[in-house]
Design an enzyme around this catalytic site. Structure first.
Site, mmCIF file in Angstrom:
data_model
loop_
_atom_site.group_PDB
_atom_site.id
_atom_site.type_symbol
_atom_site.label_atom_id
_atom_site.label_comp_id
_atom_site.label_asym_id
_atom_site.label_seq_id
_atom_site.Cartn_x
_atom_site.Cartn_y
_atom_site.Cartn_z
ATOM 1 C CB CYS A 2 43.859 54.356 18.038
ATOM 2 S SG CYS A 2 44.512 53.107 16.909
ATOM 3 C CG LEU A 51 44.786 55.333 11.704
ATOM 4 C CD1 LEU A 51 43.803 55.588 10.572
ATOM 5 C CD2 LEU A 51 45.685 56.537 11.908
ATOM 6 C CB ALA A 52 43.679 49.378 10.866
ATOM 7 C CB ILE A 53 49.154 51.747 11.369
ATOM 8 C CG1 ILE A 53 48.409 53.082 11.432
ATOM 9 C CG2 ILE A 53 50.499 51.903 10.660
ATOM 10 C CD1 ILE A 53 48.178 53.755 10.105
ATOM 11 C CB VAL A 54 50.707 47.299 13.072
ATOM 12 C CG1 VAL A 54 51.257 45.896 13.257
ATOM 13 C CG2 VAL A 54 51.840 48.293 12.845
ATOM 14 C CG ASN A 75 46.921 56.665 20.226
ATOM 15 O OD1 ASN A 75 47.295 56.259 19.137
ATOM 16 N ND2 ASN A 75 47.033 57.930 20.595
ATOM 17 N N GLY A 76 48.912 53.433 20.128
ATOM 18 C CA GLY A 76 50.358 53.339 20.163
ATOM 19 C C GLY A 76 50.952 52.576 19.013
ATOM 20 C CG ASP A 99 51.751 47.777 17.325
ATOM 21 O OD1 ASP A 99 50.812 47.668 16.528
ATOM 22 O OD2 ASP A 99 52.030 48.844 17.894
ATOM 23 C CB VAL A 269 51.258 72.046 2.745
ATOM 24 C CG1 VAL A 269 51.808 72.352 4.136
ATOM 25 C CG2 VAL A 269 50.001 72.863 2.461
ATOM 26 C CB THR A 318 53.795 79.455 17.720
ATOM 27 O OG1 THR A 318 54.216 80.737 18.144
ATOM 28 C CG2 THR A 318 54.750 78.939 16.692
ATOM 29 N NE ARG A 321 51.261 83.790 14.072
ATOM 30 C CZ ARG A 321 52.142 84.734 14.370
ATOM 31 N NH1 ARG A 321 53.422 84.396 14.490
ATOM 32 N NH2 ARG A 321 51.761 85.981 14.535
ATOM 33 N N GLY A 344 59.806 65.348 10.939
ATOM 34 C CA GLY A 344 61.067 65.728 11.574
ATOM 35 C C GLY A 344 60.961 66.468 12.887
#
Length: 590
Positions: A2, A51-54, A75-76, A99, A269, A318, A321, A344
């Site tokens: 969010c 941004l609705a995730i949970v 935002n978490g 959450d 990608v 970097t 890039r 990762g």
């Protein structure tokens, strides 16, 4: 992820001020396209783009306590929120499934001393109308971005991204990770202070492969908390492949599987024919994921550079890039209806995975460098992963930066992490060995022991070459000769850096903005301090790929081979793959 914006202590409470705060908050809409909210109490404003995730149907923000005297925007992702909720059964009436709502009862019970009880990543602002005080905090490593600024009227601005506050603040800066800002106390204090933060103190815990494996698997599993479709980013390197393997192995046991099934989507990608495309396809076939391969051209990337700089809010070479392919991929992923992915990031910093770590003179210096790298993640890899994907309303979760996994990895005696040709230990050997299970393999052996590829290289070596050729045409020799006069602060050292800096200065011309970007000499993603490890590195400030030295240093997993190092400076890493016992040429990229 969010987007949040809090403007606190304004002298102006008018509708015009409210309209201005709304306009600034809308600059974060890309981070939260699902809903927006604004709360005002006198001269204090708290806004969120969600941004609705949970709990997508009930978690709209701002969030309140029962009598609406305490309000939060966040935002978490709080992975232990269900356990925290159980602590308040019968004493707190939760009104949403979010959450982040657990922040409120924790504050009401413990005051400001609750932040370390949160297991997750977060940036939040809590305002208490009863005494007109507020608290803001950022997660331990800075996975979630946050900035703080000060207006000429004495107001304090706190925002997920710089673009929502830079035009209205006299001064602003990065909100430091692992810190809390208290209006009552009048400033910052560190809430996250693990033992490994003391860089001078050697770590002594033994290497326990099963403990390391267990900590990582738990870190992945807890990040499968979602009420929306998700997937994994899969480059075919060690880190993303382990994330994908553990996710695939444990997905069937999660609530997410009940909602979306046990099929796992993976994404990669690259330029046509790039190393990552081939390796990712092999790992996907081995794991049985539904694999999505996205191609881009050098011109596609060049055309996106300005947008990338706008969203990333940096001129670090970097970072730009590596962000550009990720930015292009995120848009494709979101178009498929996926809103969250696992990635990762963080492994190389925790475990000394960059190839320059081979040259660490002793374990004490090795440990200090990992500490420096982890502490700087919020300005590099975390910034890239978060902002390049949030540009399209996609959330990235990073299991390697789980607090408990970090404690295990950073408490280990650094001797175990170090490259050792005689013992057959290559970079990140501790992680490779922990998952080298003969009876129930997580990955094919050659993938488990694949040598490090920097993301901006793995997507295709022509990508960096194309950027250099393009910027060579955009920046004249005369412009470079006057670079120190044009950009006296963090002066660009080559034409590519100059080109990015021109765009950044046009988008963010404030002194405070350019000061948020780190700078300094580097070899292959190193900090400036690690330049001292090799005499030849000290004379190089050229990030263009000039040859510095060759060393009988690194080996492949068969125990043989010579490493020729081509150093570039900057925040880069290593190209090349391990093949048999042959000599391996490794281009260390910016």
């Amino acid at each position: 992820m969010c987007g949040i914006l809090a403007v606190l202590g304004c002298s102006d409470w008018s509708q015009a001020r409210r309209a201005r705060v709304l306009a600034c908050a809308r600059r974060l809409k890309h981070r939260g396209p699902d809903w927006s909210g604004l709360y005002q109490h006198e001269g204090n404003f708290l806004a969120q783009q969600r941004l609705a995730i949970v709990s997508p149907l009930s978690g709209d923000q701002p969030l309140f306590n029962e009598d609406r005297t305490v309000v939060v925007v966040a935002n978490g992702e709080i992975y232990n929120h269900k356990n925290i909720r159980k602590q308040f059964t019968g004493t707190h009436n939760f009104t949403t499934g979010s959450d982040c709502e657990v922040i409120i009862p924790l504050y009401e019970k413990y005051g400001e001393n609750f932040v370390d009880m949160l297991d997750g990543v977060f940036a939040f602002v809590l305002y208490d109308t009863r005494d007109r005080t507020y608290v803001a905090a950022r997660d331990a490593i800075g996975v979630n971005p946050l900035y703080i600024g000060w207006g000429s009227d004495g107001s304090v601005w706190i925002s997920s991204e710089m673009k929502a506050l830079n035009e209205d603040c006299v001064r602003f800066e990065i909100f430091p990770p692992g810190h809390l800002y208290s209006s009552a106390a009048g400033g910052f204090r560190r809430w996250y202070n693990p033992q490994w933060f003391q860089e001078q103190v050697p770590r002594t815990a033994p290497y326990q492969p099963l403990v390391l494996r267990d900590a990582f698997e738990k870190a992945v599993i807890k990040r499968l908390m979602t009420d929306v479709p998700f997937g994994v980013l899969l480059s075919g390197g060690l880190d993303s492949s382990l994330v994908a393997s553990v996710t695939k192995r444990h997905l069937v046991k999660t609530e997410a599987a009940e909602k979306f099934g046990t099929e796992l989507h993976s994404f990669v990608v690259g330029l046509e024919g790039s190393p990552d495309l081939k390796a990712a396809r092999e790992v996907a076939d081995y794991l049985g994921t539904i694999h999505h391969e996205f191609h881009f051209t050098v011109q596609d990337g060049i055309d996106a550079i300005e947008e990338v700089i706008y969203h990333d809010e940096t001129y670090d070479v970097t970072t730009i890039r590596a962000s550009t392919p990720m930015f292009l991929m995120a848009r494709k992923i979101k178009s498929l209806g996926v809103k969250m992915v696992l990635s990762g990031e963080g492994s190389d910093e925790l475990l000394g995975g960059y190839l320059y770590f081979h040259f660490a003179p002793n374990k004490e210096e090795f440990h200090k460098e990992t500490c420096r790298k982890v502490k700087a993640l919020h300005q590099y890899d975390c910034l890239r992963a978060n902002k390049a994907t949030s540009a399209w309303g996609l959330e990235v979760r990073v299991p390697f930066l789980d607090k408990e996994f970090i404690n295990v990895a950073m408490s280990m005696d650094p001797e175990w992490k170090m490259y050792d040709k005689n013992l057959g230990r290559i970079e990140k050997w501790v992680m490779r060995k922990a998952f080298d299970d003969e009876e129930n393999p997580y990955l094919p052996k050659h993938i488990l022991y694949r040598q490090k590829e920097q993301f901006s290289d793995g997507v295709g070596y022509n990508w960096i070459d194309g950027l250099k050729a393009f910027t060579e045409q955009q920046v004249t020799d005369e412009m470079m000769s006057n670079a120190a006069q044009t950009f006296p602060y963090n002066t660009p050292v080559n034409k590519e850096a100059y080109y990015y800096r021109m765009i950044f200065e046009r988008l963010f011309p404030q002194d405070s903005a350019r000061e948020t970007v780190p700078w300094g000499p580097s070899i292959a993603c190193s900090t400036p301090a690690a330049i001292e490890w090799v005499e030849q590195w000290k004379a190089s400030n050229d990030p263009s790929g000039r040859f510095i030295s060759s060393h009988d240093s690194a080996t492949d997993n068969t125990g043989g081979g010579k490493l020729a190092v081509v150093a570039n400076g900057g925040h880069g890493a290593a190209n090349g793959t391990v093949n048999g016992g042959n000599d391996v040429a490794v281009a260390i990229a910016v």
